[in-house]
Design an enzyme around this catalytic site. Structure first.
Site, PDB file in Angstrom:
ATOM      1  N   PRO A 174       0.828  -1.211   0.000  1.00  0.00           N
ATOM      2  CA  PRO A 174       0.000   0.000   0.000  1.00  0.00           C
ATOM      3  C   PRO A 174       0.863   1.263   0.000  1.00  0.00           C
ATOM      4  O   PRO A 174       1.943   1.294   0.590  1.00  0.00           O
ATOM      5  CB  PRO A 174      -0.777  -0.126   1.318  1.00  0.00           C
ATOM      6  CG  PRO A 174       0.174  -0.850   2.228  1.00  0.00           C
ATOM      7  CD  PRO A 174       0.985  -1.771   1.355  1.00  0.00           C
ATOM      8  N   CYS A 175       0.386   2.303  -0.662  1.00  0.00           N
ATOM      9  CA  CYS A 175       1.027   3.622  -0.642  1.00  0.00           C
ATOM     10  C   CYS A 175       2.498   3.487  -1.045  1.00  0.00           C
ATOM     11  O   CYS A 175       2.808   2.858  -2.047  1.00  0.00           O
ATOM     12  CB  CYS A 175       0.839   4.263   0.733  1.00  0.00           C
ATOM     13  SG  CYS A 175       1.240   6.030   0.806  1.00  0.00           S
TER      14      CYS A 175
END
Length: 573
Positions: free
Chosen positions: A311-312
């Protein structure tokens, strides 16, 4: 937020040595200088174009006068109300009193007129597009800060509450204010963290730490099915937050969901760095993070390949790993899942307003001197990107209305800050963000040139339509940099809420192959599915996880199972 163990982490409030007052003041000085440098061109430009500036002043006074006439107008008056041609898009200014009470009508009118005047000054300044965008951003921050509901006498809801409770709400608000000043760094507490306990109702999926080094702990989760897929699954979290955004409350945990779908799941939990890790940069996090995690997973599971999720900026790190391995002609990764991730920083979106050489130089020196970027300061940056939701609404609710903070697992995770090692922060900001070397194929790590076109694995990209940090269009452009087949899913929600979409949450998403020339063309042709993106991802992942087998043991002789998940590093403050 409490810990379910009694382990104490030594040091100051953030688990490390307490910084000097001078170091504490550095971000305030840097922010002040950035605001001044953003607004000075507006003032100087307006001064040079003084006829148009004077026209703006004249119309501002005219708008104020019309506001006064509108305020004294009876609500029963059949005459058409006077307006200034500005729509009110602030929900906090839509309480019934803003229409029925003359005082609040005048206040709202004056506030909207001030916003209109700021826009006219920007027009008079004649700035370039980038300079104007930055000045407009700062002016909107200031206008948001001066919005009437942020103050007691400008907040009809707070005044009504005070009257109806005989002043008790005001006393509660003062108590909340004092508590936040003393115990929360003068910030309004956004959630009741005491409602959550790590290992019990957050980061609660059963597992064991099977490896630890200076940078991370590797957690292996207990199997919850009789057999599992042959290829294990590794979650690589963002290093700017704690890993358990992927393992929130039971029923809202993506890790828990993956385990129950029959995957052998591992997760990296990065250490909260202090000055002792000041010299750890991208290469160190690459080697001591995902690469050492992959070695442990391969030994424990005897699988030559591992599927990975990021994620991210954990997704950015995942791409770095795959491209770096490809440069060395090693294929240790099966498929890749990216969640709200970008690798193309040519346009930073709203963060572009901080691309200021003087600000970056100040921050670089501050981080280098301290040895790390404080998670609190990083949190402050994210707060000002959405100040009404993240700051002013909490101030009004907590300090003016005297309300207790809400209970939210996402907000509890948000407040559980983590730092960034100085070298990692400065290298990532300079090489990946500002110079965009990863997207351009110019980044060199540990002697290898990293080229994203070498990422030939199948990739699943999930992005959120209301993401204010990583616009979904940027995530889609990142898909175009890769060399393999890419499945793209656009979910409802924002940067965090778009990811936390368990089945049954009334979510929807669009899904399709990322082969359209533009994000807009892709969306026009994508299939809309009335279910969670987790379900589409689960089907996609299952096809790339090979046959089922007996679950491998938790740990091995070389990587013995140690303390229960969520481990030690996640508890560091």
């Amino acid at each position: 937020m409490r810990s379910s163990t009694s382990d104490d982490i030594p040091g100051g409030a953030d688990g490390h040595a307490i910084p000097s007052p001078m170091t504490t003041l550095q971000p305030i000085v840097a922010a002040g200088a950035w605001v001044a440098s953003s607004l000075c061109p507006v003032l100087t430009g307006a001064a040079k174009n003084w006829p148009q500036a004077m026209w703006a002043v004249k119309h501002y006074w005219q708008d104020l006068a019309s506001g006064a006439r509108e305020a004294v107008r009876s609500t029963d008056d059949a005459a058409e109300p006077e307006t200034i041609g500005v729509e009110c898009d602030d929900d906090r200014l839509k309480h019934a009193a803003w229409d029925s009470n003359a005082y609040f009508r005048l206040l709202r009118h004056a506030y909207l007129a001030s916003g209109k005047f700021a826009g006219h000054l920007l027009d008079a300044a004649g700035l370039g597009a980038r300079e104007r965008e930055r000045a407009d951003f700062v002016l909107r921050l200031l206008l948001d800060a001066l919005s009437p509901p942020n103050f007691l006498l400008g907040n009809p809801e707070a005044l009504h509450q005070a009257a109806s409770t005989g002043g008790a709400s005001l006393l509660n608000g003062v108590g909340n204010l004092i508590e936040d000043m003393v115990h929360n760094g003068a910030r309004p507490r956004q959630t009741d963290t005491s409602a959550f306990v790590l290992g019990e109702n957050l980061a609660a999926t059963p597992g064991r730490v099977v490896y630890r080094n200076q940078v991370m702990e590797l957690i292996q989760y207990d199997a919850q099915t009789e057999d599992v897929y042959s290829i294990p699954l590794l979650f690589i979290p963002q290093w700017i937050n704690k890993y358990y955004i992927m393992d929130l409350a039971p029923g809202r945990s993506l890790i828990e969901w993956a385990v129950r779908q029959g995957h052998t799941v591992f997760a990296i939990s990065f250490r909260n760095p202090g000055p002792e890790l000041r010299d750890f940069g991208l290469v160190d996090y690459l080697r001591q993070g995902p690469l050492e995690a992959l070695a442990a997973i391969e030994e424990i599971t005897q699988s030559p390949r591992t599927n990975i999720v990021g994620p991210c900026n954990g997704g950015t790190l995942a791409l770095l790993v795959v491209a770096w391995l490809a440069a060395g002609r090693r294929e240790r990764v099966g498929c890749v899942t990216l969640l709200n991730t970008t690798a193309d920083f040519a346009d930073l979106g709203v963060l572009e307003n901080f691309r200021d050489p003087a600000l970056i130089d100040r921050l670089t020196r501050m981080v280098r001197d301290r040895g790390y970027l404080s998670g609190r300061h990083l949190g402050d940056l994210f707060d000002i990107l959405r100040p009404n939701d993240r700051v002013w609404d909490h101030i009004a609710r907590r300090w003016l209305l005297g309300e207790p903070p809400p209970v939210s697992d996402i907000l509890a995770w948000t407040e559980d800050c983590t730092n960034m090692a100085a070298a990692l922060c400065n290298e990532f900001m300079d090489q990946v963000c500002l110079r965009n070397q990863l997207a351009l194929g110019e980044l060199v790590l540990a002697g290898r040139q990293v080229d994203l076109t070498d990422v030939r694995q199948d990739v699943f990209v999930a992005a959120a339509i209301r993401d204010h940090l990583i616009p979904w269009e940027s995530a889609y452009r990142t898909a175009g940099l890769l060399g393999g087949e890419v499945r793209f899913a656009l979910t409802s929600g924002g940067h965090v809420t778009g990811v936390i979409r368990p089945p049954g949450s009334k979510a929807f998403h669009h899904c399709g192959s990322a082969d359209a020339a533009t994000p807009e063309l892709w969306l026009a042709a994508a299939e809309r599915r009335e279910k969670s993106w987790w379900e589409s991802w689960s089907d996609w992942l299952a096809e790339r996880a090979e046959s089922r087998r007996t679950p491998p043991p938790v740990g091995s002789d070389l990587y013995p199972a140690a303390e229960p998940a969520p481990g030690r590093y996640v508890r560091q403050r």
